[in-house]
Design an enzyme around this catalytic site. Structure first.
Site, PDB file in Angstrom:
ATOM      1  N   LYS A  36     -27.531 -36.645  -3.165  1.00  0.00           N
ATOM      2  CA  LYS A  36     -26.153 -36.863  -2.699  1.00  0.00           C
ATOM      3  C   LYS A  36     -26.079 -37.218  -1.221  1.00  0.00           C
ATOM      4  CE  LYS A  36     -25.135 -31.995  -1.896  1.00  0.00           C
ATOM      5  NZ  LYS A  36     -24.965 -30.765  -2.678  1.00  0.00           N
ATOM      6  N   ARG A 131     -19.098 -19.541  -4.721  1.00  0.00           N
ATOM      7  CA  ARG A 131     -18.646 -20.895  -4.973  1.00  0.00           C
ATOM      8  C   ARG A 131     -18.642 -21.004  -6.490  1.00  0.00           C
ATOM      9  NH1 ARG A 131     -21.420 -26.354  -2.595  1.00  0.00           N
ATOM     10  NH2 ARG A 131     -22.559 -26.162  -4.551  1.00  0.00           N
TER      11      ARG A 131
HETATM   12  C1  LIG Z   1     -26.064 -30.077  -2.707  1.00  0.00           C
HETATM   13  C2  LIG Z   1     -26.557 -29.162  -3.748  1.00  0.00           C
HETATM   14  C3  LIG Z   1     -27.922 -28.856  -3.796  1.00  0.00           C
HETATM   15  C4  LIG Z   1     -28.910 -29.350  -2.776  1.00  0.00           C
HETATM   16  O1  LIG Z   1     -28.756 -28.600  -1.610  1.00  0.00           O
HETATM   17  P1  LIG Z   1     -29.766 -28.778  -0.369  1.00  0.00           P
HETATM   18  O2  LIG Z   1     -29.440 -27.640   0.510  1.00  0.00           O
HETATM   19  O3  LIG Z   1     -29.490 -30.099   0.218  1.00  0.00           O
HETATM   20  O4  LIG Z   1     -31.140 -28.676  -0.908  1.00  0.00           O
HETATM   21  C5  LIG Z   1     -28.352 -28.030  -4.814  1.00  0.00           C
HETATM   22  N1  LIG Z   1     -27.505 -27.547  -5.730  1.00  0.00           N
HETATM   23  C6  LIG Z   1     -26.183 -27.809  -5.711  1.00  0.00           C
HETATM   24  C7  LIG Z   1     -25.310 -27.232  -6.762  1.00  0.00           C
HETATM   25  C8  LIG Z   1     -25.668 -28.631  -4.712  1.00  0.00           C
HETATM   26  O5  LIG Z   1     -24.364 -28.911  -4.693  1.00  0.00           O
END
Ligand SMILES: *Cc1c(COP(=O)(O)O)cnc(C)c1O
Length: 359
Positions: A36, A131
Protein backbone atom coordinates in the site's frame (compact mmCIF):
# COMPACT_ATOMS: atom_id res chain seq x y z
CA UNK A 1 14.31 15.79 -14.88
CA UNK A 2 10.85 16.48 -13.51
CA UNK A 3 10.47 17.51 -9.89
CA UNK A 4 9.26 16.75 -7.37
CA UNK A 5 9.93 13.10 -7.99
CA UNK A 6 10.19 10.02 -5.88
CA UNK A 7 13.14 7.83 -6.83
CA UNK A 8 12.50 4.17 -6.13
CA UNK A 9 15.52 1.90 -5.91
CA UNK A 10 14.30 -1.59 -6.76
CA UNK A 11 17.62 -3.25 -5.91
CA UNK A 12 17.38 -1.97 -2.33
CA UNK A 13 13.75 -3.04 -1.97
CA UNK A 14 14.61 -6.47 -3.37
CA UNK A 15 17.50 -6.82 -0.94
CA UNK A 16 15.30 -5.86 2.01
CA UNK A 17 12.57 -8.28 1.01
CA UNK A 18 14.98 -11.16 0.37
CA UNK A 19 16.75 -10.60 3.68
CA UNK A 20 13.48 -10.62 5.64
CA UNK A 21 12.17 -13.66 3.73
CA UNK A 22 15.33 -15.59 4.63
CA UNK A 23 15.55 -14.53 8.26
CA UNK A 24 11.89 -14.99 9.03
CA UNK A 25 11.73 -18.16 6.95
CA UNK A 26 14.36 -19.64 9.23
CA UNK A 27 11.94 -18.98 12.08
CA UNK A 28 8.97 -20.56 10.31
CA UNK A 29 7.37 -17.32 9.24
CA UNK A 30 6.37 -16.45 5.69
CA UNK A 31 6.40 -12.86 4.50
CA UNK A 32 3.33 -11.34 2.95
CA UNK A 33 4.58 -8.12 1.37
CA UNK A 34 2.36 -5.09 1.85
CA UNK A 35 2.28 -2.81 -1.17
CA UNK A 36 0.00 0.00 0.00
CA UNK A 37 2.95 2.34 0.48
CA UNK A 38 3.63 2.26 -3.23
CA UNK A 39 0.14 2.77 -4.65
CA UNK A 40 0.08 -0.54 -6.44
CA UNK A 41 3.41 -0.09 -8.19
CA UNK A 42 3.86 -3.07 -10.48
CA UNK A 43 7.64 -2.62 -10.60
CA UNK A 44 7.84 -2.87 -6.82
CA UNK A 45 5.42 -5.81 -6.75
CA UNK A 46 7.45 -7.78 -9.29
CA UNK A 47 10.59 -7.07 -7.26
CA UNK A 48 8.91 -8.38 -4.10
CA UNK A 49 7.72 -11.53 -5.82
CA UNK A 50 11.18 -12.20 -7.22
CA UNK A 51 12.54 -11.79 -3.69
CA UNK A 52 10.49 -14.78 -2.61
CA UNK A 53 7.59 -13.33 -0.63
CA UNK A 54 4.66 -15.70 -0.13
CA UNK A 55 2.15 -13.21 -1.47
CA UNK A 56 1.19 -9.57 -1.65
CA UNK A 57 -1.27 -7.56 0.39
CA UNK A 58 -2.76 -4.11 0.08
CA UNK A 59 -5.38 -2.15 1.95
CA UNK A 60 -7.08 -0.73 -1.15
CA UNK A 61 -8.94 -2.58 -3.87
CA UNK A 62 -7.90 0.14 -6.33
CA UNK A 63 -4.22 -0.74 -5.78
CA UNK A 64 -4.97 -4.44 -6.19
CA UNK A 65 -6.79 -3.74 -9.44
CA UNK A 66 -3.80 -1.73 -10.65
CA UNK A 67 -1.49 -4.65 -9.87
CA UNK A 68 -3.75 -7.05 -11.78
CA UNK A 69 -3.93 -4.71 -14.78
CA UNK A 70 -0.13 -4.67 -14.76
CA UNK A 71 -0.03 -8.44 -14.98
CA UNK A 72 0.71 -9.36 -11.37
CA UNK A 73 -0.66 -12.87 -10.81
CA UNK A 74 0.64 -13.58 -7.28
CA UNK A 75 -1.96 -14.16 -4.56
CA UNK A 76 -3.10 -10.87 -3.04
CA UNK A 77 -4.81 -10.25 0.29
CA UNK A 78 -6.99 -7.19 0.80
CA UNK A 79 -5.95 -5.96 4.25
CA UNK A 80 -8.78 -3.60 5.05
CA UNK A 81 -12.20 -5.07 5.55
CA UNK A 82 -14.05 -4.79 2.24
CA UNK A 83 -16.74 -2.14 1.90
CA UNK A 84 -20.09 -3.74 1.23
CA UNK A 85 -20.21 -1.63 -1.92
CA UNK A 86 -16.97 -3.24 -3.17
CA UNK A 87 -17.47 -6.94 -2.52
CA UNK A 88 -17.80 -7.77 -6.23
CA UNK A 89 -14.48 -6.10 -7.04
CA UNK A 90 -12.80 -7.75 -4.06
CA UNK A 91 -13.90 -11.24 -5.02
CA UNK A 92 -12.89 -10.62 -8.63
CA UNK A 93 -9.32 -9.49 -7.88
CA UNK A 94 -8.18 -10.64 -4.44
CA UNK A 95 -7.75 -14.26 -3.38
CA UNK A 96 -8.21 -13.34 0.27
CA UNK A 97 -9.60 -10.44 2.27
CA UNK A 98 -9.30 -9.53 5.94
CA UNK A 99 -12.69 -9.58 7.61
CA UNK A 100 -14.45 -8.84 10.86
CA UNK A 101 -18.14 -8.40 10.01
CA UNK A 102 -20.88 -10.92 9.27
CA UNK A 103 -22.64 -8.57 6.87
CA UNK A 104 -19.50 -8.29 4.75
CA UNK A 105 -18.93 -12.05 4.84
CA UNK A 106 -22.46 -12.58 3.53
CA UNK A 107 -21.85 -9.99 0.81
CA UNK A 108 -18.58 -11.67 -0.19
CA UNK A 109 -20.30 -15.02 -0.23
CA UNK A 110 -23.04 -13.79 -2.57
CA UNK A 111 -20.44 -12.18 -4.83
CA UNK A 112 -18.30 -15.32 -4.87
CA UNK A 113 -21.30 -17.48 -5.77
CA UNK A 114 -22.32 -15.05 -8.53
CA UNK A 115 -18.80 -15.12 -9.97
CA UNK A 116 -18.39 -18.84 -9.44
CA UNK A 117 -15.27 -18.28 -7.38
CA UNK A 118 -13.95 -19.28 -4.02
CA UNK A 119 -12.87 -16.36 -1.81
CA UNK A 120 -10.53 -16.76 1.14
CA UNK A 121 -11.31 -15.10 4.44
CA UNK A 122 -8.62 -13.98 6.89
CA UNK A 123 -10.49 -13.34 10.12
CA UNK A 124 -8.89 -10.53 12.08
CA UNK A 125 -8.96 -10.83 15.85
CA UNK A 126 -8.89 -7.92 18.30
CA UNK A 127 -5.78 -8.19 20.47
CA UNK A 128 -6.05 -4.89 22.30
CA UNK A 129 -4.94 -2.22 19.85
CA UNK A 130 -8.63 -1.40 19.26
CA UNK A 131 -8.60 -0.97 15.54
CA UNK A 132 -10.12 -3.80 13.50
CA UNK A 133 -10.81 -7.22 14.96
CA UNK A 134 -13.37 -9.73 16.11
CA UNK A 135 -13.42 -10.10 19.89
CA UNK A 136 -11.81 -13.44 20.78
CA UNK A 137 -15.01 -14.75 22.40
CA UNK A 138 -16.87 -14.27 19.10
CA UNK A 139 -14.32 -16.00 16.85
CA UNK A 140 -15.80 -19.50 16.92
CA UNK A 141 -19.21 -18.14 15.93
CA UNK A 142 -17.76 -16.20 13.00
CA UNK A 143 -15.72 -19.17 11.81
CA UNK A 144 -18.85 -21.32 11.85
CA UNK A 145 -20.61 -18.67 9.81
CA UNK A 146 -17.77 -18.66 7.25
CA UNK A 147 -17.93 -22.44 7.02
CA UNK A 148 -21.63 -22.29 6.23
CA UNK A 149 -21.43 -19.54 3.62
CA UNK A 150 -21.07 -20.82 0.06
CA UNK A 151 -18.14 -19.50 -1.94
CA UNK A 152 -16.04 -18.70 1.13
CA UNK A 153 -13.19 -20.63 2.69
CA UNK A 154 -11.33 -19.91 5.90
CA UNK A 155 -7.88 -18.75 4.79
CA UNK A 156 -6.61 -17.98 8.26
CA UNK A 157 -6.72 -15.92 11.41
CA UNK A 158 -4.78 -12.72 11.91
CA UNK A 159 -4.30 -9.81 14.21
CA UNK A 160 -2.96 -6.30 13.95
CA UNK A 161 -1.23 -4.29 16.67
CA UNK A 162 0.65 -1.02 17.06
CA UNK A 163 -1.49 0.86 14.57
CA UNK A 164 -4.28 2.63 16.46
CA UNK A 165 -3.04 2.60 20.05
CA UNK A 166 0.59 1.57 19.75
CA UNK A 167 0.03 -1.72 21.60
CA UNK A 168 3.28 -3.67 21.39
CA UNK A 169 3.25 -7.21 19.95
CA UNK A 170 4.51 -9.18 22.93
CA UNK A 171 5.05 -12.72 23.95
CA UNK A 172 1.83 -12.47 25.89
CA UNK A 173 -0.55 -11.23 23.20
CA UNK A 174 1.08 -13.38 20.51
CA UNK A 175 0.81 -16.47 22.72
CA UNK A 176 -2.83 -15.53 23.34
CA UNK A 177 -3.36 -15.51 19.58
CA UNK A 178 -1.75 -18.94 19.21
CA UNK A 179 -3.81 -20.34 22.07
CA UNK A 180 -6.96 -18.88 20.55
CA UNK A 181 -6.19 -20.52 17.20
CA UNK A 182 -5.69 -23.89 18.84
CA UNK A 183 -8.90 -23.47 20.85
CA UNK A 184 -11.04 -22.53 17.87
CA UNK A 185 -9.66 -25.45 15.89
CA UNK A 186 -10.81 -27.75 18.65
CA UNK A 187 -14.21 -26.06 18.82
CA UNK A 188 -14.89 -26.02 15.08
CA UNK A 189 -12.99 -29.08 13.91
CA UNK A 190 -11.33 -27.02 11.20
CA UNK A 191 -7.61 -26.36 10.87
CA UNK A 192 -6.37 -22.78 10.65
CA UNK A 193 -3.67 -22.71 8.01
CA UNK A 194 -2.40 -19.17 8.04
CA UNK A 195 -1.85 -17.38 11.32
CA UNK A 196 -0.88 -13.83 10.46
CA UNK A 197 0.61 -12.27 13.57
CA UNK A 198 1.00 -8.68 12.51
CA UNK A 199 3.08 -6.10 10.71
CA UNK A 200 6.50 -4.43 10.84
CA UNK A 201 5.91 -3.79 14.55
CA UNK A 202 6.23 -7.55 15.11
CA UNK A 203 9.88 -7.90 14.12
CA UNK A 204 11.36 -7.45 17.60
CA UNK A 205 9.02 -10.17 18.83
CA UNK A 206 9.73 -12.40 15.83
CA UNK A 207 13.51 -12.20 16.15
CA UNK A 208 13.66 -12.02 19.93
CA UNK A 209 11.26 -14.72 21.07
CA UNK A 210 12.18 -18.38 21.30
CA UNK A 211 8.77 -19.88 20.62
CA UNK A 212 6.67 -18.13 18.01
CA UNK A 213 3.73 -20.43 18.62
CA UNK A 214 1.29 -20.82 15.77
CA UNK A 215 2.22 -17.61 13.97
CA UNK A 216 3.46 -18.45 10.48
CA UNK A 217 2.93 -15.21 8.57
CA UNK A 218 3.70 -11.52 8.94
CA UNK A 219 2.39 -8.75 6.71
CA UNK A 220 5.33 -6.43 6.13
CA UNK A 221 5.28 -3.07 4.43
CA UNK A 222 7.49 -0.54 6.19
CA UNK A 223 10.24 -3.02 7.07
CA UNK A 224 10.64 -4.00 3.43
CA UNK A 225 10.19 -0.59 1.87
CA UNK A 226 12.00 1.55 4.44
CA UNK A 227 14.13 -0.96 6.33
CA UNK A 228 12.73 -0.08 9.76
CA UNK A 229 10.71 -1.85 12.41
CA UNK A 230 7.57 0.04 13.35
CA UNK A 231 7.71 0.28 17.15
CA UNK A 232 10.69 2.60 17.53
CA UNK A 233 11.47 3.13 13.84
CA UNK A 234 14.90 1.61 14.36
CA UNK A 235 16.73 0.42 11.26
CA UNK A 236 16.62 -3.35 10.86
CA UNK A 237 20.16 -4.77 10.67
CA UNK A 238 21.53 -5.01 7.12
CA UNK A 239 18.48 -3.46 5.48
CA UNK A 240 18.49 -0.32 3.35
CA UNK A 241 16.58 2.63 4.82
CA UNK A 242 16.97 4.74 1.71
CA UNK A 243 15.22 2.83 -1.05
CA UNK A 244 13.02 5.89 -1.61
CA UNK A 245 14.29 9.42 -2.13
CA UNK A 246 12.12 12.46 -2.69
CA UNK A 247 13.80 15.01 -4.92
CA UNK A 248 12.62 18.62 -5.02
CA UNK A 249 13.82 21.70 -6.85
CA UNK A 250 14.92 25.04 -5.45
CA UNK A 251 12.83 28.01 -6.63
CA UNK A 252 14.18 30.74 -4.36
CA UNK A 253 17.55 31.07 -2.66
CA UNK A 254 18.40 34.19 -0.65
CA UNK A 255 20.10 35.40 2.49
CA UNK A 256 17.29 36.39 4.86
CA UNK A 257 16.88 37.32 8.49
CA UNK A 258 15.78 34.29 10.51
CA UNK A 259 13.22 36.29 12.46
CA UNK A 260 9.93 37.42 10.91
CA UNK A 261 8.84 41.00 11.44
CA UNK A 262 5.42 42.58 11.87
CA UNK A 263 2.59 41.49 14.13
CA UNK A 264 2.47 37.66 14.44
CA UNK A 265 -0.78 35.63 14.28
CA UNK A 266 -1.52 32.14 12.95
CA UNK A 267 0.23 30.75 9.90
CA UNK A 268 -1.50 29.11 6.92
CA UNK A 269 -2.23 25.98 8.95
CA UNK A 270 -3.55 27.58 12.12
CA UNK A 271 -0.28 27.17 13.98
CA UNK A 272 1.38 29.90 15.96
CA UNK A 273 5.08 29.49 15.45
CA UNK A 274 7.80 30.89 17.63
CA UNK A 275 11.03 31.52 15.86
CA UNK A 276 14.45 31.96 17.42
CA UNK A 277 16.59 34.75 16.02
CA UNK A 278 19.70 33.20 14.51
CA UNK A 279 20.74 36.22 12.52
CA UNK A 280 20.91 36.00 8.77
CA UNK A 281 20.51 32.56 7.24
CA UNK A 282 20.86 31.11 3.82
CA UNK A 283 17.21 30.38 3.06
CA UNK A 284 15.99 28.30 0.16
CA UNK A 285 12.50 27.42 -0.94
CA UNK A 286 11.91 24.14 -2.73
CA UNK A 287 8.79 23.55 -4.79
CA UNK A 288 7.29 20.98 -2.47
CA UNK A 289 4.45 21.25 0.00
CA UNK A 290 1.62 19.58 1.81
CA UNK A 291 -0.07 18.81 -1.49
CA UNK A 292 2.89 16.58 -2.26
CA UNK A 293 3.98 15.04 1.00
CA UNK A 294 3.66 15.12 4.80
CA UNK A 295 6.55 17.51 5.50
CA UNK A 296 6.98 16.14 9.02
CA UNK A 297 8.11 12.87 7.48
CA UNK A 298 10.98 14.32 5.46
CA UNK A 299 14.61 14.01 6.46
CA UNK A 300 16.72 16.67 4.76
CA UNK A 301 20.39 16.20 3.85
CA UNK A 302 22.96 16.78 6.61
CA UNK A 303 23.45 20.44 7.38
CA UNK A 304 20.07 21.47 6.00
CA UNK A 305 17.09 22.21 8.23
CA UNK A 306 13.40 22.40 7.38
CA UNK A 307 12.03 25.70 8.70
CA UNK A 308 8.43 25.31 7.62
CA UNK A 309 6.03 24.04 5.03
CA UNK A 310 2.81 25.28 3.51
CA UNK A 311 0.70 23.85 0.70
CA UNK A 312 3.31 24.40 -1.98
CA UNK A 313 6.48 25.74 -0.37
CA UNK A 314 9.04 24.02 1.78
CA UNK A 315 11.38 26.52 3.42
CA UNK A 316 14.92 25.42 4.25
CA UNK A 317 17.84 26.84 6.18
CA UNK A 318 20.60 25.52 3.98
CA UNK A 319 23.37 26.22 6.50
CA UNK A 320 26.72 26.22 4.76
CA UNK A 321 25.27 24.79 1.54
CA UNK A 322 24.72 27.12 -1.36
CA UNK A 323 21.70 25.91 -3.23
CA UNK A 324 21.06 28.02 -6.31
CA UNK A 325 17.70 28.20 -8.03
CA UNK A 326 17.31 25.01 -10.04
CA UNK A 327 19.37 22.89 -7.65
CA UNK A 328 17.84 19.64 -6.44
CA UNK A 329 17.51 18.62 -2.81
CA UNK A 330 17.21 14.95 -1.84
CA UNK A 331 15.06 13.99 1.14
CA UNK A 332 14.64 10.67 2.88
CA UNK A 333 11.02 9.79 3.70
CA UNK A 334 9.18 8.06 6.49
CA UNK A 335 6.12 5.92 5.85
CA UNK A 336 3.65 8.81 6.05
CA UNK A 337 5.74 10.87 3.66
CA UNK A 338 6.08 7.90 1.33
CA UNK A 339 2.31 7.37 1.27
CA UNK A 340 1.75 11.06 0.65
CA UNK A 341 4.30 11.31 -2.13
CA UNK A 342 3.05 8.16 -3.85
CA UNK A 343 -0.55 9.35 -3.79
CA UNK A 344 0.09 12.94 -4.81
CA UNK A 345 -0.60 13.60 -8.49
CA UNK A 346 2.14 16.24 -8.34
CA UNK A 347 4.96 13.82 -7.52
CA UNK A 348 6.44 11.79 -10.36
CA UNK A 349 7.89 8.34 -9.78
CA UNK A 350 11.26 7.38 -11.16
CA UNK A 351 11.93 3.66 -10.87
CA UNK A 352 15.62 2.81 -10.74
CA UNK A 353 16.04 -0.68 -12.14
CA UNK A 354 18.63 -2.98 -10.57
CA UNK A 355 21.90 -3.03 -12.49
CA UNK A 356 21.69 -5.73 -15.13
CA UNK A 357 23.65 -8.83 -14.21
CA UNK A 358 24.43 -12.01 -16.13
CA UNK A 359 22.37 -14.30 -13.92
C1 LIG B 1 -0.60 -1.51 6.59
C2 LIG B 1 -0.89 -2.81 7.20
C3 LIG B 1 0.15 -3.73 7.38
C4 LIG B 1 1.59 -3.41 7.06
O1 LIG B 1 2.10 -2.59 8.07
P1 LIG B 1 3.65 -2.19 8.11
O2 LIG B 1 3.82 -1.58 9.44
O3 LIG B 1 3.88 -1.27 6.98
O4 LIG B 1 4.43 -3.44 7.98
C5 LIG B 1 -0.17 -4.96 7.92
N1 LIG B 1 -1.43 -5.28 8.24
C6 LIG B 1 -2.46 -4.42 8.09
C7 LIG B 1 -3.82 -4.85 8.48
C8 LIG B 1 -2.21 -3.15 7.56
O5 LIG B 1 -3.23 -2.30 7.39
Amino acid sequence: MSAPRLEIDLAKIGHNARTLVERLGARGIAVTAVTKGTLGSAAVAHTLIRAGVAGLADSRIENIEALRRAGVTAPITLLRSPMLSQVDRVVAQAEVSANTEGAVLRGLSAAAVAQDRSHGVLLMVESGDLREGILPVDLVGVINEVLELPGLRLAGVGTNLACQSGVVPSRRNMDDLSDLVTAVEAATGVGVERVSGGNSANLEWAFGTADLGRVNDLRLGEAILLGREALHRRPVADLHTDAFTLVAEVIESQMKPSRPWGEIAQNAFGETVSIRDRGEVRQAIVALGRQDVDPGGLVPPDGIEILGASSDHLVLDTGAHELPVGAEVHFQVDYAALLGAMTSPFVAELVLEPAQTCS
